[in-house]
Design an enzyme around this catalytic site. Structure first.
Site, mmCIF file in Angstrom:
data_model
loop_
_atom_site.group_PDB
_atom_site.id
_atom_site.type_symbol
_atom_site.label_atom_id
_atom_site.label_comp_id
_atom_site.label_asym_id
_atom_site.label_seq_id
_atom_site.Cartn_x
_atom_site.Cartn_y
_atom_site.Cartn_z
ATOM 1 N NE ARG A 191 4.413 -0.146 6.341
ATOM 2 C CZ ARG A 191 4.894 -0.277 7.489
ATOM 3 N NH1 ARG A 191 4.119 0.069 8.716
ATOM 4 N NH2 ARG A 191 6.200 -0.574 7.840
ATOM 5 C CD GLU A 201 2.590 6.739 6.972
ATOM 6 O OE1 GLU A 201 1.460 6.505 7.339
ATOM 7 O OE2 GLU A 201 3.959 6.129 7.565
ATOM 8 C CG HIS A 213 4.251 5.146 10.868
ATOM 9 N ND1 HIS A 213 4.357 4.718 9.533
ATOM 10 C CD2 HIS A 213 4.209 3.990 11.458
ATOM 11 C CE1 HIS A 213 4.546 3.224 9.257
ATOM 12 N NE2 HIS A 213 4.735 2.890 10.592
HETATM 13 P P1 NAD Z 1 3.183 -10.857 10.340
HETATM 14 O O1 NAD Z 1 3.953 -11.102 8.942
HETATM 15 O O2 NAD Z 1 3.813 -11.438 11.771
HETATM 16 O O3 NAD Z 1 1.864 -11.018 10.170
HETATM 17 C C1 NAD Z 1 0.897 -10.709 8.964
HETATM 18 C C2 NAD Z 1 -0.116 -11.629 8.856
HETATM 19 O O4 NAD Z 1 -0.836 -11.363 7.626
HETATM 20 C C3 NAD Z 1 0.354 -13.122 8.619
HETATM 21 O O5 NAD Z 1 -0.490 -14.056 9.577
HETATM 22 C C4 NAD Z 1 -0.042 -13.418 7.040
HETATM 23 O O6 NAD Z 1 -0.424 -14.858 7.024
HETATM 24 C C5 NAD Z 1 -1.026 -12.476 7.177
HETATM 25 N N1 NAD Z 1 -1.241 -12.197 5.474
HETATM 26 C C6 NAD Z 1 -0.185 -11.808 4.743
HETATM 27 N N2 NAD Z 1 -0.832 -11.672 3.400
HETATM 28 C C7 NAD Z 1 -2.146 -11.869 3.303
HETATM 29 C C8 NAD Z 1 -2.935 -11.739 2.654
HETATM 30 N N3 NAD Z 1 -3.060 -11.455 1.357
HETATM 31 N N4 NAD Z 1 -4.597 -12.006 3.001
HETATM 32 C C9 NAD Z 1 -4.668 -12.280 4.379
HETATM 33 N N5 NAD Z 1 -3.404 -12.488 5.436
HETATM 34 C C10 NAD Z 1 -2.341 -12.121 4.801
HETATM 35 O O7 NAD Z 1 3.188 -9.245 10.734
HETATM 36 P P2 NAD Z 1 3.081 -8.197 11.893
HETATM 37 O O8 NAD Z 1 4.486 -8.337 12.744
HETATM 38 O O9 NAD Z 1 1.954 -8.820 12.603
HETATM 39 O O10 NAD Z 1 2.950 -7.033 11.325
HETATM 40 C C11 NAD Z 1 1.706 -6.546 10.653
HETATM 41 C C12 NAD Z 1 2.142 -5.267 10.062
HETATM 42 O O11 NAD Z 1 2.038 -4.128 10.937
HETATM 43 C C13 NAD Z 1 3.145 -5.085 9.248
HETATM 44 O O12 NAD Z 1 3.166 -5.440 7.877
HETATM 45 C C14 NAD Z 1 3.800 -3.734 9.606
HETATM 46 O O13 NAD Z 1 3.797 -2.917 8.321
HETATM 47 C C15 NAD Z 1 3.039 -3.025 10.457
HETATM 48 N N6 NAD Z 1 3.674 -2.345 11.410
HETATM 49 C C16 NAD Z 1 3.480 -1.099 11.714
HETATM 50 C C17 NAD Z 1 3.846 -0.362 12.695
HETATM 51 C C18 NAD Z 1 3.598 1.002 13.298
HETATM 52 O O14 NAD Z 1 4.455 1.535 13.853
HETATM 53 N N7 NAD Z 1 2.533 1.549 12.836
HETATM 54 C C19 NAD Z 1 4.969 -0.882 13.326
HETATM 55 C C20 NAD Z 1 5.181 -2.546 13.186
HETATM 56 C C21 NAD Z 1 4.563 -2.931 12.149
#
Ligand code: NAD
Length: 336
Positions: A235, A264, A303
C-alpha cells in the site's frame, strides 16, 4: 438457498466475459454493474449488496446514501478504502478475499525488483528509440545481496520463497514472527532498524494500518544502506512520498519499484485532478507522486500486481462465495 432477492450494485471495471460470468452466478438477484468507480450520484438507495475494487472509497457519505446496505464485497485483500468503523456502527458486514493471489503479487514484486535492479525500463526504452547501446545501464547481481522483507504474511512468505532462488540472504521484520517459516526458508527475523541498515533491497508486504503508516519515513531512510532499492506492492501509505523523494535526491535510495502510491486515487484521472478542489496536502502529495513517477531511478505501475487472468477469476469466485455464504447466514471472510 433461501429465496430472498437482493439488490446488488457492483462498481467493477471488467471485461464483458467476466461481467457475464458474474451475472450468471447471481441469477435471481437484481444486479446493476458499472464500469466506473463508485460515485455518490450513481448509488441506488435500494442497494443491499455493494461490490467494489480498491479504487472505490466507501466512506461515511456512501453508507449514509445506502440505508438498506447489508453487505460490502470488496474484491481485494486490502480494505483500507472502507470506513470499517462506520460499517461496524451501521451493522454492515464487509467481506474481502484474503488469499486470491499471494503468488500473483509476489511474482510482480520480483518483476519490479529485477526491473529496477537491471534498469530494464531504460534498456527497452533506449532500444525502442533506436539506440542500441548498453553504456550507462549497468545493474547489480542479486546473488549475495541482502533482501529485507517487511511483512511475512501470505505475500511476504511467497516473495521470500521466490527470492531465495537468487541465492540471497534474507532478513525479515514482522510484528508476529513466524518461526516455522523462517526455519523452512532459512531466513532471520531482525528488528526494523537492523533490517533497514543491512538490506540492499527492501520489499514491503505489510497491511496499511495506523501502526504501519509511513513506516518508511525520513528517519527510516536515514538508517538505510546507500543505494538501497525499495519495492512496494502493498500500500502506498506505508511510504512517506515526500521522504522517498528526499531519499532519492540524497542518493540514499538507489531506486524504487512502486505498484502503489499514497493518494493514488488522485492520479487516476488527470482531468479529475485538475478539476478537484485539492487541499494543500492533496496537492503536495500529487506533486510528490509526479516527482516519483518522473524520477529516472523509479518505475511506477498502476496498482497492477493483482492483475492476472487467474487471480481475477479467483477474486470473483471467492466474492461470489462470500455473497452466497452471507445469503445462507454462514458469513465467511468477514473483515473485523
Ligand atoms: P497478510 O495479512 O497475510 O500479511 C501481513 C503481515 O504483516 C502479517 O504477517 C502481519 O503479522 C504483519 N503485520 C501487520 N501489522 C504489522 C505491524 N504493525 N508491524 C509489523 N508487521 C505487521 O497480508 P498479505 O496477503 O501478505 O498482503 C500484504 C499487503 O499486500 C496487503 O495489506 C494488501 O494491501 C497488499 N496487496 C496489494 C496488492 C496489489 O495489487 N498491489 C494485491 C494484494 C494485496
Amino acid at each position: 438457498m433461501a429465496k430472498k432477492t437482493y439488490h446488488c450494485q457492483f462498481f467493477l471495471t471488467l471485461t464483458p466475459d467476466l461481467k457475464k460470468y458474474i451475472r450468471g452466478k447471481l441469477r435471481g438477484h437484481k444486479l446493476t454493474m458499472s464500469d466506473q468507480i463508485l460515485s455518490l450520484d450513481k448509488l441506488d438507495k435500494k442497494t443491499e449488496v455493494l461490490g467494489v475494487f480498491v479504487d472505490s472509497k466507501i466512506d461515511k457519505k456512501v453508507f449514509a446514501a445506502l440505508p438498506k446496505l447489508k453487505l460490502v464485497l470488496t474484491l481485494s485483500t486490502g480494505f483500507d478504502h472502507i470506513d470499517m468503523r462506520e460499517a461496524k456502527r451501521r451493522g454492515v458486514v464487509v467481506c474481502n478475499v484474503p488469499t486470491y493471489g499471494s503468488n500473483t503479487v509476489a511474482e510482480f514484486a520480483i518483476a519490479l525488483t529485477l526491473a529496477v535492479n537491471r534498469k530494464l525500463y531504460h534498456c527497452f526504452k533506449r532500444v525502442k528509440e533506436g539506440q542500441y547501446d548498453y553504456h550507462g545501464l549497468r545493474g547489480s547481481d542479486l546473488q549475495g545481496k541482502t533482501i529485507g522483507v517487511l511483512g511475512t504474511g501470505k505475500i511476504g512468505a511467497k516473495f521470500i520463497q521466490m527470492v531465495r532462488g537468487f541465492e540471497t540472504e534474507i532478513l525479515a521484520f514482522d510484528a508476529f514472527p513466524n518461526k516455522q517459516l523462517a526455519e523452512n526458508f532459512g531466513f532471520r527475523y531482525v528488528p526494523l532498524s537492523m533490517l533497514l541498515k543491512k538490506s540492499d533491497i527492501l520489499s514491503l508486504h505489510l497491511p496499511l494500518l495506523d501502526s504501519t503508516k509511513h513506516i518508511i519515513n525520513k528517519k527510516a531512510i536515514k538508517k538505510m544502506k546507500p543505494g538501497v532499492i525499495i519495492i512496494n506492492t502493498a500500500r502506498g501509505g506505508l511510504i512517506d512520498s515526500e521522504a522517498l523523494v528526499w531519499g532519492l535526491k540524497q542518493n540514499i535510495i538507489g531506486g524504487a519499484g512502486l505498484d502503489v502510491l499514497e493518494g493514488e486515487d488522485l492520479l487516476e484521472d488527470t482531468l479529475k485532478l485538475l478539476n478537484v478542489d485539492c487541499s494543500s496536502d492533496e496537492t503536495r502529495l500529487s506533486l510528490m507522486n509526479n516527482m516519483l513517477i518522473d524520477h529516472p531511478n523509479t518505475i511506477v505501475s498502476p496498482h497492477n500486481a493483482f492483475n492476472t487472468h487467474e487471480a481475477v477469476r479467483r477474486i470473483i469466485d471467492t466474492s461470489i462465495d462470500n455473497f452466497k455464504a452471507f445469503h445462507l447466514g454462514n458469513i465467511q471472510n468477514e473483515v473485523k
